[in-house]
Design a protein around this motif. Structure first.
Motif, PDB file in Angstrom:
ATOM      1  N   ILE A 338      16.107  17.619  -5.721  1.00 54.29           N
ATOM      2  CA  ILE A 338      17.189  18.182  -4.898  1.00 54.29           C
ATOM      3  C   ILE A 338      18.220  17.184  -4.652  1.00 54.29           C
ATOM      4  O   ILE A 338      17.640  16.190  -4.116  1.00 54.29           O
ATOM      5  N   ALA A 339      19.222  17.044  -5.049  1.00 56.59           N
ATOM      6  CA  ALA A 339      20.390  16.101  -4.592  1.00 56.59           C
ATOM      7  C   ALA A 339      20.593  15.931  -3.126  1.00 56.59           C
ATOM      8  O   ALA A 339      20.155  16.895  -2.377  1.00 56.59           O
ATOM      9  N   VAL A 340      20.607  14.496  -2.757  1.00 59.61           N
ATOM     10  CA  VAL A 340      20.606  14.150  -1.364  1.00 59.61           C
ATOM     11  C   VAL A 340      21.743  15.040  -0.485  1.00 59.61           C
ATOM     12  O   VAL A 340      21.297  15.673   0.589  1.00 59.61           O
ATOM     13  N   GLN A 351      21.725  30.503   0.092  1.00 60.22           N
ATOM     14  CA  GLN A 351      21.993  29.233  -0.296  1.00 60.22           C
ATOM     15  C   GLN A 351      20.998  28.764  -1.678  1.00 60.22           C
ATOM     16  O   GLN A 351      19.599  28.975  -1.399  1.00 60.22           O
ATOM     17  N   ARG A 352      21.312  28.134  -2.501  1.00 61.53           N
ATOM     18  CA  ARG A 352      20.373  27.570  -3.561  1.00 61.53           C
ATOM     19  C   ARG A 352      21.015  26.233  -3.902  1.00 61.53           C
ATOM     20  O   ARG A 352      22.222  26.161  -4.127  1.00 61.53           O
ATOM     21  N   GLY A 353      20.226  25.351  -4.351  1.00 57.97           N
ATOM     22  CA  GLY A 353      20.697  23.959  -4.556  1.00 57.97           C
ATOM     23  C   GLY A 353      21.131  24.207  -5.988  1.00 57.97           C
ATOM     24  O   GLY A 353      20.647  24.498  -6.868  1.00 57.97           O
ATOM     25  N   GLY A 354      22.256  23.312  -6.027  1.00 56.88           N
ATOM     26  CA  GLY A 354      22.983  23.313  -7.403  1.00 56.88           C
ATOM     27  C   GLY A 354      22.408  22.600  -8.350  1.00 56.88           C
ATOM     28  O   GLY A 354      22.647  22.774  -9.606  1.00 56.88           O
ATOM     29  N   THR A 355      21.389  21.641  -8.077  1.00 56.35           N
ATOM     30  CA  THR A 355      20.512  20.993  -9.189  1.00 56.35           C
ATOM     31  C   THR A 355      19.464  21.917  -9.599  1.00 56.35           C
ATOM     32  O   THR A 355      18.725  21.719 -10.666  1.00 56.35           O
ATOM     33  N   ARG A 356      19.138  23.158  -8.934  1.00 56.20           N
ATOM     34  CA  ARG A 356      17.964  23.734  -9.306  1.00 56.20           C
ATOM     35  C   ARG A 356      18.346  25.285  -9.688  1.00 56.20           C
ATOM     36  O   ARG A 356      19.091  26.315  -9.020  1.00 56.20           O
ATOM     37  N   GLU A 357      18.696  25.305 -11.149  1.00 53.65           N
ATOM     38  CA  GLU A 357      18.984  26.542 -11.668  1.00 53.65           C
ATOM     39  C   GLU A 357      18.079  27.449 -12.024  1.00 53.65           C
ATOM     40  O   GLU A 357      17.098  27.195 -13.154  1.00 53.65           O
ATOM     41  N   GLY A 380      12.143  19.690   6.020  1.00 54.99           N
ATOM     42  CA  GLY A 380      12.969  19.073   5.421  1.00 54.99           C
ATOM     43  C   GLY A 380      12.773  18.795   4.086  1.00 54.99           C
ATOM     44  O   GLY A 380      11.403  19.262   3.649  1.00 54.99           O
ATOM     45  N   ILE A 381      13.686  18.007   3.257  1.00 59.78           N
ATOM     46  CA  ILE A 381      13.283  17.704   2.010  1.00 59.78           C
ATOM     47  C   ILE A 381      13.394  16.158   1.678  1.00 59.78           C
ATOM     48  O   ILE A 381      14.532  15.701   2.168  1.00 59.78           O
ATOM     49  N   ASP A 382      12.756  15.694   0.777  1.00 66.19           N
ATOM     50  CA  ASP A 382      12.529  14.131   0.378  1.00 66.19           C
ATOM     51  C   ASP A 382      12.597  14.113  -0.918  1.00 66.19           C
ATOM     52  O   ASP A 382      12.298  15.120  -1.745  1.00 66.19           O
ATOM     53  N   GLU A 383      12.678  13.038  -1.569  1.00 69.89           N
ATOM     54  CA  GLU A 383      12.411  12.688  -3.095  1.00 69.89           C
ATOM     55  C   GLU A 383      10.834  12.584  -3.197  1.00 69.89           C
ATOM     56  O   GLU A 383      10.163  11.887  -2.291  1.00 69.89           O
ATOM     57  N   SER A 384      10.313  13.056  -4.311  1.00 67.16           N
ATOM     58  CA  SER A 384       8.877  13.149  -4.244  1.00 67.16           C
ATOM     59  C   SER A 384       8.344  11.941  -5.066  1.00 67.16           C
ATOM     60  O   SER A 384       8.959  11.665  -6.069  1.00 67.16           O
ATOM     61  N   ALA A 389      10.829  17.329  -6.055  1.00 72.52           N
ATOM     62  CA  ALA A 389      11.262  17.322  -4.620  1.00 72.52           C
ATOM     63  C   ALA A 389       9.875  17.256  -3.907  1.00 72.52           C
ATOM     64  O   ALA A 389       8.867  17.822  -4.262  1.00 72.52           O
ATOM     65  N   ARG A 390       9.867  16.693  -2.531  1.00 74.47           N
ATOM     66  CA  ARG A 390       8.935  16.893  -1.507  1.00 74.47           C
ATOM     67  C   ARG A 390       9.623  17.621  -0.397  1.00 74.47           C
ATOM     68  O   ARG A 390      10.445  17.203   0.352  1.00 74.47           O
ATOM     69  N   VAL A 391       9.153  18.936  -0.144  1.00 73.04           N
ATOM     70  CA  VAL A 391       9.276  19.712   1.015  1.00 73.04           C
ATOM     71  C   VAL A 391       8.080  19.425   2.112  1.00 73.04           C
ATOM     72  O   VAL A 391       7.077  19.338   1.788  1.00 73.04           O
TER      73      VAL A 391
END
Length: 398
Positions: A338-340, A351-357, A380-384, A389-391
């Motif tokens: 997921i983009a920053v 809402q849905r992340g634009g990078t996750r279709e 929260g969410i970070d890069e995995s 993604a890392r939730v």
């Protein structure tokens, strides 16, 4: 306070200011106790008898808290603060009667007041919109020293903090009302077909022919258990939403069992995606088992779904590590990530992340945040490290 008459031209800044003021819901409301406390402190610190919080829209100045006089409304063209708000910053005027900006102002000339000493600090929203001032004044010439000036600025920031908290609280109340209505409709829409499904499964389980097909009987028994869990989840989630997310049960829960229960419900989704899910969560937490199961069912389902949608063979890892009086639980995937700039927005309702279709209404992460916050935690969410993604979820250790 008040200014020279000027043409009533509404600018883009005026519109932004008016809209920002409307979001705070202070106009026409009773003075906030916290704001009254701040203006009282401002008057004391600046050694004057009068202080006021002014909000200035495209037409009027609204005194939403005041000490030394009763708050009221005046025309914007009469406002001293409207003049200085054109270039937001701290303003200190020792004698307004000899200041060209204010000498003819009705608050100075005697028509509306006899102001001499005037000082103000702007109220600037987190979006950078100057919506008014924290103002102190008196009928005798005066001044502020460096400490008083800094204190006036600090108190102006505190005014913004108070009204921001009010705005956020009102938005959360509206969101909770929307969530309760949504949950009620979903509960109503799903309960009837779920009841029918459970009835058909029960009939099949009781069929004497099932004795000759033990594997089918076992599958039906698992389906019946899943239907029962879904019914419990619908009831609990609806009650949770109806109460505004404030009343989860707090019992000692084995987190590994909660996650395994969520995986049982996701068995078909995981099998169809060919996903590999690894769980290492040997801890106990104080919480509501049903809500925590819904939390991890959402997080794992998202991880599998979006990883599969990106073309990867989904790999999901659930891990736990201690962190300063809390447990940090991570759900990693190898999907697109997921983009920053999307990582906060995706927690909003619908809402849905634009990078996750992928298919979905976008309520999962909003519900997850509500559940986590109700348990006194954060999400929260970070890069995995796995590339996706890392939730992460922080839950209190006690």
């Amino acid at each position: 306070m008040g200014a020279e008459s000027s043409a009533a031209v509404i600018t883009v800044d005026d519109i932004a200011r008016r809209d920002a003021i409307a979001d705070y819901g202070l106009i026409g409301a009773a003075p906030e106790a916290d704001l009254q406390g701040i203006v009282r402190l401002a008057a004391t610190v600046c050694d004057v008898d009068t202080a006021v919080v002014n909000l200035i829209d495209d037409r009027s100045q609204h005194q939403v808290a005041a000490i030394g006089f009763e708050p009221s409304v005046c025309a914007r063209e009469d406002s001293m603060c409207a003049v200085v708000l054109q270039h937001p910053g701290r303003v200190i005027v020792s004698d307004a009667s000899v200041d060209e900006r204010f000498a003819q102002n009705p608050f100075v000339t005697g028509r509306l007041g006899h102001v001499r000493f005037y000082a103000s600090s702007p109220l600037v929203t987190p979006d950078g919109v100057a919506i008014g001032t924290l103002c102190v004044f008196g009928e005798e010439p005066g001044d502020l020293d460096a400490a008083q000036s800094a204190a006036l600025d600090l108190l102006a920031h505190q005014v913004v903090d108070v009204i921001e908290l009010r705005r956020i609280t009102r938005e959360l109340e509206r969101s909770n009302e929307q969530l309760a209505r949504f949950a009620g409709q979903v509960s109503h829409d799903l309960r009837n077909p779920l009841t029918a499904l459970a009835g058909f499964i029960e009939l099949a389980v009781d069929d004497p022919e099932m004795d000759a097909a033990p594997s089918a009987a076992r599958s039906l028994a698992r389906a019946e258990a899943a239907a029962d869990r879904m019914a419990d989840m619908l009831s609990d989630l609806y009650e949770f939403a109806r109460l505004g997310g404030a009343q989860p049960r707090h019992e000692q829960v084995e987190l590994a069992e909660v996650v395994r229960s969520a995986l049982d419900d996701l068995q078909t989704v995981i099998a169809e995606a060919g996903a590999v899910v690894e769980v290492d969560a040997p801890i106990r937490v104080a919480g509501d088992a049903t809500l925590l199961r819904a939390l991890f069912q959402n997080l794992i389902a998202n991880a599998v779904k979006f990883s599969a949608a990106s073309g990867a063979t989904p790999r999901v890892e659930v891990r736990v590590e201690p962190a300063a009086g809390a447990w940090r639980i991570t759900v990693d995937d190898n999907g697109p990530g997921i983009a920053v700039d999307e990582r906060e927005r995706v927690f909003g309702l619908m809402q849905r992340g634009g990078t996750r279709e992928a298919a979905g209404l976008g309520i999962g992460l909003s519900t997850c945040r509500t559940i986590v916050q109700a348990h006194g935690g954060r999400i929260g969410i970070d890069e995995s490290p796995a590339g996706g993604a890392r939730v992460w979820v922080m839950l209190p250790a006690q």
